[in-house]
Every structure is written in structure tokens, then in C-alpha cells.
Design a protein around this motif. Sequence first.
Motif, PDB file in Angstrom:
ATOM      1  N   VAL A 299       0.154   1.210  -2.427  1.00  0.00           N
ATOM      2  CA  VAL A 299       1.390   0.620  -1.926  1.00  0.00           C
ATOM      3  C   VAL A 299       2.532   1.634  -1.993  1.00  0.00           C
ATOM      4  O   VAL A 299       3.407   1.665  -1.119  1.00  0.00           O
ATOM      5  CB  VAL A 299       1.737  -0.683  -2.671  1.00  0.00           C
ATOM      6  N   GLN A 300       2.528   2.505  -2.995  1.00  0.00           N
ATOM      7  CA  GLN A 300       3.592   3.497  -3.109  1.00  0.00           C
ATOM      8  C   GLN A 300       3.555   4.504  -1.972  1.00  0.00           C
ATOM      9  O   GLN A 300       4.598   5.010  -1.535  1.00  0.00           O
ATOM     10  CB  GLN A 300       3.500   4.226  -4.462  1.00  0.00           C
ATOM     11  N   ALA A 301       2.356   4.794  -1.465  1.00  0.00           N
ATOM     12  CA  ALA A 301       2.250   5.708  -0.314  1.00  0.00           C
ATOM     13  C   ALA A 301       2.929   5.098   0.911  1.00  0.00           C
ATOM     14  O   ALA A 301       3.610   5.793   1.669  1.00  0.00           O
ATOM     15  CB  ALA A 301       0.785   6.003  -0.017  1.00  0.00           C
TER      16      ALA A 301
ATOM     17  N   GLY B 229      -3.499  -0.913  -5.293  1.00  0.00           N
ATOM     18  CA  GLY B 229      -4.181   0.326  -5.676  1.00  0.00           C
ATOM     19  C   GLY B 229      -4.022   0.637  -7.153  1.00  0.00           C
ATOM     20  O   GLY B 229      -3.236   0.004  -7.879  1.00  0.00           O
ATOM     21  N   MET B 230      -4.786   1.634  -7.607  1.00  0.00           N
ATOM     22  CA  MET B 230      -4.721   2.055  -9.008  1.00  0.00           C
ATOM     23  C   MET B 230      -3.318   2.540  -9.341  1.00  0.00           C
ATOM     24  O   MET B 230      -2.805   3.464  -8.717  1.00  0.00           O
ATOM     25  CB  MET B 230      -5.735   3.177  -9.240  1.00  0.00           C
TER      26      MET B 230
ATOM     27  N   VAL C 117      -5.662   1.707   2.767  1.00  0.00           N
ATOM     28  CA  VAL C 117      -6.592   0.796   2.068  1.00  0.00           C
ATOM     29  C   VAL C 117      -7.913   0.734   2.836  1.00  0.00           C
ATOM     30  O   VAL C 117      -7.988   0.101   3.900  1.00  0.00           O
ATOM     31  CB  VAL C 117      -5.981  -0.629   1.946  1.00  0.00           C
ATOM     32  N   PRO C 118      -8.962   1.366   2.335  1.00  0.00           N
ATOM     33  CA  PRO C 118     -10.250   1.392   3.055  1.00  0.00           C
ATOM     34  C   PRO C 118     -10.803   0.001   3.340  1.00  0.00           C
ATOM     35  O   PRO C 118     -11.437  -0.221   4.366  1.00  0.00           O
ATOM     36  CB  PRO C 118     -11.171   2.161   2.108  1.00  0.00           C
ATOM     37  N   GLU C 119     -10.542  -0.953   2.422  1.00  0.00           N
ATOM     38  CA  GLU C 119     -11.072  -2.305   2.610  1.00  0.00           C
ATOM     39  C   GLU C 119     -10.488  -2.981   3.858  1.00  0.00           C
ATOM     40  O   GLU C 119     -11.138  -3.811   4.494  1.00  0.00           O
ATOM     41  CB  GLU C 119     -10.779  -3.174   1.377  1.00  0.00           C
ATOM     42  N   ILE C 120      -9.226  -2.620   4.199  1.00  0.00           N
ATOM     43  CA  ILE C 120      -8.613  -3.177   5.423  1.00  0.00           C
ATOM     44  C   ILE C 120      -9.268  -2.535   6.640  1.00  0.00           C
ATOM     45  O   ILE C 120      -9.626  -3.213   7.606  1.00  0.00           O
ATOM     46  CB  ILE C 120      -7.085  -2.938   5.430  1.00  0.00           C
ATOM     47  N   TYR C 121      -9.459  -1.232   6.585  1.00  0.00           N
ATOM     48  CA  TYR C 121     -10.086  -0.512   7.695  1.00  0.00           C
ATOM     49  C   TYR C 121     -11.499  -1.041   7.943  1.00  0.00           C
ATOM     50  O   TYR C 121     -11.939  -1.178   9.088  1.00  0.00           O
ATOM     51  CB  TYR C 121     -10.117   0.984   7.380  1.00  0.00           C
TER      52      TYR C 121
END
Length: 531
Positions: free
Chosen positions: A266-268, A260-261, A220-224
Amino acid sequence: MEGVTITRTDMLAVADAVAREKSIDRELVLEAMEQAIQKAGRSKYGMEHDIRASIDRKTGEIVLARYIEVVEPDNLEDEVKQTTVDRARRKKADAVVGDFIVDRLPPIDFGRIAAQTAKQVIVQKVREAERERQFEEYKDRKGEIVNGLVKRVEYGNVTVDLGRAEAVLRRDEIIPREHFKRGDRVRAFIFDVRREQKGPQIFLSRTRPEFMAMLFAQEVPEIYDGIIEIRRVARDPGSRAKIAVLSNDHSIDPVGACVGMRGSRVQAVVAELQGEKIDIIPWNDEDPTFVVNALAPAEVTKVVMDPDTNTIEVVVPDEQLSLAIGRRGQNVRLASMLTGWNIDIMTEEQESEKRQREFAERSDLFMEALDVDDMIAQLLVTEGFTSVEEVAYVPVDELATIEGFDEDVAEALSDRANSFLTEQNRKLEERRRELGVDDALASFTGFTNKQLIKLGEEKIRTVEDFAGLAADELTDPTDGILKGDDLTEADANLLVMNARVAAGWITQEELDQMLADQAAAEAEEGEGEDA
């Protein structure tokens, strides 16, 4: 005996090759070679001699020499390694105390045994240097995710090759039902790096909450970027987890961003964690709301907080009970881990029965203690009174404001409550004295008679007896003598230490120093956490 000849250029070439292969300093390799040659020289000329070897860093020339220290005649202790000034001047005219007479020795051919010994020394020194390099490289990488190849599996513990180092993935840090074999790729979280006797140990985990948090940060880029924060994670590894997230940007939904889309993000993470089901929950600073969120997908109709016991009672519809508790209590257990609260779940019917039972018990208490009829007792319970102490300590004019009461009734109730408490305390005082609990202990601790009776029943009767306790013997929530009495471990510890001063076991200065050292250690620990 067959000799082994090492040329000058060979020596430097070998040092360069070993340094490159092991990623360590060339100088360390050359120093190891010098020690190896030195050891072989002593084997040939005698271990009693001070024989030193040096390798020219540019030409590769090996110089082997015996060193003899020049000392005063009175300080001559070892005639092999030491000599007097007079004798030294026969070889070196300007020799003075503290100088060394250096006798060059002929180059030695390494015999098979000497060569093997030299090899062992070099291998050992190179290994030590490699271990130090590994520790320096990985000591600051705690908290990172690394990828590696399984090198071997022993008794369920996995050794992972990280390329420039080896790491250990212990059996209890592996997700249940997860099996690795040699050559498998593995991804894990570095939770510790420490020096051990057999070299630096890098410890990995796939079960810790931090691993899941780091996986989400990668997906998740937003967390990074710091827009979304992961506040807490609770896991039942390989089965289910809950993660609480907060967005610092009101325009971004933290739960949606982590999902995510079509659930791609989350599935990753789920795929990496062997299908572990993940509930993503919005963080809330209000504990009741956060607990309600954490119990999702169950619906909650009511929460009642009890900060004194760190417990929250949660009421759910009858049909939602099994969902709120979860399979084998998993849902409520993870919610409790996530929120830090003990969570008691009950149905609306159970809650109604509990309230009715408590109402009846409190009404009976007031009827007996205050000698009033059921109507007055029920009025007190309805107004929120739970104990006789509350009735005694509330101002009379406040009691008089209760509907159906006047000042005379309020004053009578207050008097009866105080009389009841006085009589109760007298009986407790008698019981304390029967148990032999000293007045000195009573005045020293400031405990109530109820607390002193608990001590007396455990044969704690004097200040000296009290001084022999440990703080957790008083406060342990399971079997502490004063468990549930709102006494913190820190306060209990201070009381015990002061009792030891009163008993003469330690001085006040020693106690002050201990407290100062403890405060300094806590401050240092706090600074480390902030960093």
C-alpha cells in the motif's frame, strides 16, 4: 534557378529512412513522394494537365507522364485532359474509349520552390500516416498504465512523450499540488483515445479511481491473478481514498494482501499518489454491513435503511461523530461514493430525539384523523403504523390482534380511517377542479389527486400540456414537479410520449419505432459493457 537533383537510389534510401524513423509503412512514404513529384510536375507543365508520377519500387526510377483519356466525341468536355478516338489512334492505333494516352515527360529538376512544395506534401502525408499508426496502436490500450517523459507544460496541461506517441495530461486530471516540469518522468492511466482534427489524442489521468485500481493490480500479485477483486474505488485525489476488495479464496485475507508486509504494497501506491491516505475495506454484499465497513475507522452502533430514498441512517456514539464525518465531511462523502448510498450520520442522542419527535408526530396524526385518545394512537405507532392509509388497508382481523384491541375497536378504526381518506380525497378532488385540471388528464395518467394538484399548480391542466413536458421536468430530484413521488424517469418518459400520441403530435407507429430503436441501442450498449 538552382536545381535539386534526386538520384534513383536516393529516393529509395530516403523512403526507407523515413519509414524506419516514423515506424510507418515504406509504401505510404513512396506514395507521398509520388504525390509530391506529381504536384511539382503540374506546377511546371500546367495545373490543367492530368500529370501522374510513379516510382519503381525496386530501381527507384521516377516516371513522369501526362494522361489523356479517350472519350466519345459527344462526351468531350476538357480538351486538355480528354481526346476523341480518332485523334487518339494517330498515336495509338488500337485506342478505344476508356483508354488513356500516356505521354512520358522528361525528368524535372526540382527548383527551390518546387522542392519546398514537394517537401511539404511529403511531410504532410508522412504526418497523416504517423497519426493513423499512433491511433491504431493506442486505440485498444484504454485502461492501461503508461510511463512517459514530460515534453512541455502549457497552462497547467502536460504533454507527455510516450516514446512512439504524445499524450495529454490535462490540469483537471493531475493530483492537486502536483507540479511537473520538462524532463520529469510521469506515470498515468489512459482513459480515452480518440481521433481529433489535429490528430489522435491520447488522454491520461492520475486522479481517476481506475488509476488507483491499476496501481494496486501492479503491486499486488493476487489482484493480477484474479484471486482478489477490486470491487469499487472512491477517491479525493491527493488527500484520501477508500478501496473495497473481495477475496475469491477464503484462505486469503484481501485487506492484508493489499496492505502487504509492514505496509509495503500500500505504501508503494501511496508514494505514487503523493501521499494520498488509503483505507482498504472488505467488500460485503449486504449493504448495511458494507456501509459500516466503509465508514471505518469510525464505530457504528445502528443502521436504518430507506431503499425508497436510497438513504441509510447511521447512528454512532457521541464521541465518534467527528471521526465518522471526517475532516470537511471527507470520510462520509467517500463512504457514500463507495457504497452508492446517501449516508446520514447522527449520534445516539440525536437519533433518540428524532424517534421521540416522529413518535409524537404520528401519534398526533392518528389522534386527529381517527378521533382516538393518545393511548390508542400510541399503540398504533408502536406497532409500526406510519400513515392513515396503512390503518385503512390492513385487514380488520390483523388490527384486532394488536394487544389491547378487539374486533369492535379494529373495525371502528378501519371505518374511521377509510372515512378520513374519502373526505380527504373529496377535498383534493375539489382543489383539482378549482385548478382546472381536466378529467381526461386524470384518467390518462392515472395520477393521484395530490399529484394532479401539483401539475395544476404548474399550469399543466390538459393532455396537450402534459405532452409538452420532458421526463426530467417531472422526476428531477431537486425541482421536478413530482419529485419524491416514486415515479421513474423511464415511466415518466413513456407517459409523456403516449400523451404526444394522444395529442396527435406523433403516430403510434412512430412511437413504437422509437421505443424499438431505444431498446436496440440499450442492448448494444449492454453487449459492449459485457465485452
